[in-house]
Design a protein around this motif. Structure first.
Motif, PDB file in Angstrom:
ATOM      1  N   GLN A 169    -108.676 -10.155  42.903  1.00  0.00           N
ATOM      2  CA  GLN A 169    -108.004  -9.108  43.573  1.00  0.00           C
ATOM      3  C   GLN A 169    -106.854  -8.971  42.862  1.00  0.00           C
ATOM      4  O   GLN A 169    -106.191  -9.898  42.252  1.00  0.00           O
ATOM      5  N   SER A 170    -106.304  -7.567  42.807  1.00  0.00           N
ATOM      6  CA  SER A 170    -104.985  -7.570  42.255  1.00  0.00           C
ATOM      7  C   SER A 170    -103.855  -7.970  42.858  1.00  0.00           C
ATOM      8  O   SER A 170    -103.529  -7.574  44.048  1.00  0.00           O
ATOM      9  N   PRO A 171    -103.002  -8.553  42.475  1.00  0.00           N
ATOM     10  CA  PRO A 171    -101.961  -9.109  42.812  1.00  0.00           C
ATOM     11  C   PRO A 171    -100.743  -7.973  43.221  1.00  0.00           C
ATOM     12  O   PRO A 171    -100.827  -6.992  42.517  1.00  0.00           O
ATOM     13  N   GLU A 172    -100.101  -7.968  44.249  1.00  0.00           N
ATOM     14  CA  GLU A 172     -99.037  -6.974  44.726  1.00  0.00           C
ATOM     15  C   GLU A 172     -97.815  -7.010  43.893  1.00  0.00           C
ATOM     16  O   GLU A 172     -97.254  -6.377  43.483  1.00  0.00           O
ATOM     17  N   SER A 173     -97.531  -8.416  43.716  1.00  0.00           N
ATOM     18  CA  SER A 173     -96.280  -8.720  43.071  1.00  0.00           C
ATOM     19  C   SER A 173     -96.649  -9.990  42.320  1.00  0.00           C
ATOM     20  O   SER A 173     -97.477 -10.674  42.482  1.00  0.00           O
ATOM     21  N   TYR A 174     -95.466 -10.292  41.413  1.00  0.00           N
ATOM     22  CA  TYR A 174     -95.632 -11.751  40.713  1.00  0.00           C
ATOM     23  C   TYR A 174     -95.140 -12.756  41.533  1.00  0.00           C
ATOM     24  O   TYR A 174     -95.527 -13.973  41.274  1.00  0.00           O
ATOM     25  N   ILE A 175     -94.560 -12.475  42.792  1.00  0.00           N
ATOM     26  CA  ILE A 175     -94.107 -13.329  43.626  1.00  0.00           C
ATOM     27  C   ILE A 175     -95.126 -13.567  44.824  1.00  0.00           C
ATOM     28  O   ILE A 175     -95.148 -12.733  45.703  1.00  0.00           O
ATOM     29  N   GLY A 176     -95.897 -14.506  44.621  1.00  0.00           N
ATOM     30  CA  GLY A 176     -96.950 -14.805  45.828  1.00  0.00           C
ATOM     31  C   GLY A 176     -96.454 -15.157  47.127  1.00  0.00           C
ATOM     32  O   GLY A 176     -95.664 -15.986  47.178  1.00  0.00           O
ATOM     33  N   LYS A 177     -96.789 -14.593  48.365  1.00  0.00           N
ATOM     34  CA  LYS A 177     -96.038 -14.967  49.320  1.00  0.00           C
ATOM     35  C   LYS A 177     -97.005 -15.546  50.482  1.00  0.00           C
ATOM     36  O   LYS A 177     -96.632 -15.997  51.633  1.00  0.00           O
ATOM     37  N   SER A 178     -97.924 -15.917  49.789  1.00  0.00           N
ATOM     38  CA  SER A 178     -98.842 -17.019  50.749  1.00  0.00           C
ATOM     39  C   SER A 178     -99.751 -17.768  49.651  1.00  0.00           C
ATOM     40  O   SER A 178     -99.622 -17.422  48.407  1.00  0.00           O
ATOM     41  N   THR A 179    -100.714 -18.467  50.218  1.00  0.00           N
ATOM     42  CA  THR A 179    -101.566 -19.366  49.163  1.00  0.00           C
ATOM     43  C   THR A 179    -102.415 -18.143  48.575  1.00  0.00           C
ATOM     44  O   THR A 179    -102.519 -18.384  47.411  1.00  0.00           O
ATOM     45  N   ALA A 180    -103.067 -17.376  49.171  1.00  0.00           N
ATOM     46  CA  ALA A 180    -103.831 -16.338  48.601  1.00  0.00           C
ATOM     47  C   ALA A 180    -103.169 -15.518  47.537  1.00  0.00           C
ATOM     48  O   ALA A 180    -103.527 -15.437  46.476  1.00  0.00           O
ATOM     49  N   GLU A 181    -101.949 -15.071  47.972  1.00  0.00           N
ATOM     50  CA  GLU A 181    -101.180 -14.318  46.888  1.00  0.00           C
ATOM     51  C   GLU A 181    -100.749 -14.989  45.636  1.00  0.00           C
ATOM     52  O   GLU A 181    -100.801 -14.397  44.733  1.00  0.00           O
ATOM     53  N   SER A 182    -100.441 -16.435  46.126  1.00  0.00           N
ATOM     54  CA  SER A 182    -100.120 -17.069  44.764  1.00  0.00           C
ATOM     55  C   SER A 182    -101.150 -17.393  44.027  1.00  0.00           C
ATOM     56  O   SER A 182    -100.810 -17.310  42.748  1.00  0.00           O
ATOM     57  N   ILE A 183    -102.418 -17.398  44.281  1.00  0.00           N
ATOM     58  CA  ILE A 183    -103.524 -17.903  43.459  1.00  0.00           C
ATOM     59  C   ILE A 183    -103.620 -16.308  42.557  1.00  0.00           C
ATOM     60  O   ILE A 183    -103.743 -16.573  41.485  1.00  0.00           O
ATOM     61  N   HIS A 184    -103.725 -15.304  43.417  1.00  0.00           N
ATOM     62  CA  HIS A 184    -104.137 -14.316  42.649  1.00  0.00           C
ATOM     63  C   HIS A 184    -102.757 -13.834  41.788  1.00  0.00           C
ATOM     64  O   HIS A 184    -103.348 -13.347  40.723  1.00  0.00           O
ATOM     65  N   SER A 185    -101.617 -13.962  42.089  1.00  0.00           N
ATOM     66  CA  SER A 185    -100.653 -13.930  40.894  1.00  0.00           C
ATOM     67  C   SER A 185    -100.721 -14.946  40.014  1.00  0.00           C
ATOM     68  O   SER A 185    -100.694 -14.370  38.734  1.00  0.00           O
ATOM     69  N   GLY A 186    -101.185 -16.187  40.111  1.00  0.00           N
ATOM     70  CA  GLY A 186    -101.011 -17.380  39.119  1.00  0.00           C
ATOM     71  C   GLY A 186    -102.422 -16.910  38.105  1.00  0.00           C
ATOM     72  O   GLY A 186    -102.111 -16.912  36.955  1.00  0.00           O
ATOM     73  N   VAL A 187    -103.538 -16.456  39.126  1.00  0.00           N
ATOM     74  CA  VAL A 187    -104.788 -16.028  37.887  1.00  0.00           C
ATOM     75  C   VAL A 187    -104.491 -14.796  37.273  1.00  0.00           C
ATOM     76  O   VAL A 187    -104.710 -14.858  36.127  1.00  0.00           O
ATOM     77  N   VAL A 188    -104.258 -13.537  37.825  1.00  0.00           N
ATOM     78  CA  VAL A 188    -104.155 -12.175  37.325  1.00  0.00           C
ATOM     79  C   VAL A 188    -102.714 -12.228  36.394  1.00  0.00           C
ATOM     80  O   VAL A 188    -103.117 -11.856  35.304  1.00  0.00           O
ATOM     81  N   ASN A 189    -101.914 -12.246  37.172  1.00  0.00           N
ATOM     82  CA  ASN A 189    -100.570 -12.141  36.364  1.00  0.00           C
ATOM     83  C   ASN A 189    -100.314 -13.266  35.255  1.00  0.00           C
ATOM     84  O   ASN A 189    -100.006 -12.970  34.011  1.00  0.00           O
ATOM     85  N   GLY A 190    -101.092 -14.522  35.279  1.00  0.00           N
ATOM     86  CA  GLY A 190    -100.894 -15.363  34.319  1.00  0.00           C
ATOM     87  C   GLY A 190    -101.750 -14.826  32.987  1.00  0.00           C
ATOM     88  O   GLY A 190    -101.203 -15.110  31.910  1.00  0.00           O
ATOM     89  N   LEU A 191    -102.869 -14.267  33.321  1.00  0.00           N
ATOM     90  CA  LEU A 191    -103.765 -13.967  32.171  1.00  0.00           C
ATOM     91  C   LEU A 191    -103.262 -12.860  31.582  1.00  0.00           C
ATOM     92  O   LEU A 191    -103.338 -12.758  30.385  1.00  0.00           O
ATOM     93  N   VAL A 192    -102.790 -11.731  32.346  1.00  0.00           N
ATOM     94  CA  VAL A 192    -102.042 -10.668  31.710  1.00  0.00           C
ATOM     95  C   VAL A 192    -100.895 -11.002  30.858  1.00  0.00           C
ATOM     96  O   VAL A 192    -100.925 -10.599  29.739  1.00  0.00           O
ATOM     97  N   TYR A 193     -99.945 -12.002  31.490  1.00  0.00           N
ATOM     98  CA  TYR A 193     -98.834 -12.209  30.509  1.00  0.00           C
ATOM     99  C   TYR A 193     -99.228 -12.958  29.344  1.00  0.00           C
ATOM    100  O   TYR A 193     -98.722 -12.926  28.225  1.00  0.00           O
ATOM    101  N   GLU A 194    -100.498 -13.849  29.213  1.00  0.00           N
ATOM    102  CA  GLU A 194    -100.919 -14.608  28.154  1.00  0.00           C
ATOM    103  C   GLU A 194    -101.342 -13.898  27.177  1.00  0.00           C
ATOM    104  O   GLU A 194    -101.132 -13.679  26.043  1.00  0.00           O
ATOM    105  N   ILE A 195    -102.125 -12.679  27.746  1.00  0.00           N
ATOM    106  CA  ILE A 195    -102.878 -11.779  26.660  1.00  0.00           C
ATOM    107  C   ILE A 195    -101.562 -10.862  25.959  1.00  0.00           C
ATOM    108  O   ILE A 195    -101.445 -10.824  24.933  1.00  0.00           O
ATOM    109  N   ASP A 196    -100.614 -10.429  26.786  1.00  0.00           N
ATOM    110  CA  ASP A 196     -99.540  -9.826  26.215  1.00  0.00           C
ATOM    111  C   ASP A 196     -98.819 -10.778  25.289  1.00  0.00           C
ATOM    112  O   ASP A 196     -98.250 -10.190  24.386  1.00  0.00           O
TER     113      ASP A 196
END
Ligand SMILES: Nc1ncnc2c1ncn2[C@@H]1O[C@H](COP(=O)(O)OP(=O)(O)O)[C@@H](O)[C@H]1O
Ligand SMILES: CC(C)(COP(=O)(O)O)[C@@H](O)C(=O)NCCC(=O)O
Ligand SMILES: [K+]
Length: 244
Positions: A162-189
């Motif tokens: 799922q696409s994260p709303e923000s890089y700041i996850g406000k719940s367990t689910a949001e934190s996971i989505h941010s960590g996984v998706v944003n983490g990989l995006v930042y890594e590739i960039d």
């Protein structure tokens, strides 16, 4: 006409080629392999060659079963490739990575090339402007990141992409989505920035099952082509025919 088949660790991709044009593309899982190939060969009766690249466990027999209809080729590390290999362990270099490197070498001559394949794993492969394969990186893919957070912890749920709303996850689910998706995006960039800083001119190709999802989230504007491995497989085969 040729049928190219890419057996990845998650799923199988296949494409029917007439020259350099894809007539039809298929995605299926290992269980469906023989039935799918049979159907494709029935639909496209003029397919003469079946070209296979595999990094996963599938029986060779599943392909050899069609030898009465088509010539079956398994691309291997021992084949001739259009680049020289500077990898320290060329025998253990994934055949999918070799095929991607070959495709990039043939389709984008005389330039530095970085191929990023976002599949089960995210692989980075660099072929320089002198056609030397230099290596790259292997990292966990999107799905693998979600699954390992769940498998190796007591409290983290298994979530679907799922696409994260923000890089700041406000719940367990949001934190996971941010960590996984944003983490990989930042890594590739981050990797792209390193390569761009090291090379004045470089073509970057993003492929794999998650290429389209990731491409639109990257800071770098790069070309996403989810068919690049299949196209490279067709190029590798044509190169082999010319050079054998
Ligand atoms: N229907 C699907 N089934 C499985 N994975 C999918 C699907 N659609 C998209 N994906 C994503 O594609 C990735 C697998 O990409 P792919 O390039 O096919 O991998 P591989 O070549 O390693 O088999 C998974 O990590 C997942 O995030
Ligand atoms: C790194 C890989 C597992 C990637 O597989 P994929 O994500 O395409 O299913 C595969 O290229 C492989 O098994 N490589 C062997 C090690 C190496 O390339 O050095
Ligand atoms: K990959």
């Amino acid at each position: 006409m040729i049928l190219t088949v890419d057996v990845g660790n998650t799923q199988i991709k296949a494409a029917v080629f007439e020259g350099d044009t894809i007539l039809e593309r298929f995605v299926f899982d290992k269980k469906a392999l023989e039935k799918k190939i049979e159907k494709i060969l029935e639909k496209f009766e003029t397919i003469a060659h079946l070209v296979v690249s595999s990094v996963a466990y599938v029986e060779k027999q599943s392909f050899l079963a069609f030898e009465d209809k088509v010539k079956v080729h398994f691309v291997s590390n021992e084949d001739s490739f259009p680049f020289s290999n500077n990898y320290g362990t060329p025998k253990t270099l994934g055949i999918d990575r070799m095929v991607l490197a070959a495709g990039a070498t043939l389709l984008y001559p005389n330039q530095n090339r970085l191929i990023i394949d976002a599949g089960t794993c995210v692989t980075y492969d660099f072929v320089d402007e002198n056609n030397v394969y230099q290596g790259g990186a292997i990292a966990p893919g999107l799905r693998l990141r979600y699954e390992s957070l769940n498998q190796f912890t007591a409290k983290l749920p298994l979530l679907t992409l799922q696409s994260p709303e923000s890089y700041i996850g406000k719940s367990t689910a949001e934190s996971i989505h941010s960590g996984v998706v944003n983490g990989l995006v930042y890594e590739i960039d981050g990797f792209i920035d390193e390569y761009k800083a090291a090379c004045t001119k470089i073509i970057i190709i993003l492929t794999g099952g998650d290429a389209d999802f990731l491409a639109k989230r990257l800071k770098n504007t790069i070309f996403a082509n989810s068919n690049f491995l299949l196209e490279s497989l067709s190029q590798t085969f044509q190169y082999k025919i010319k050079n054998d």
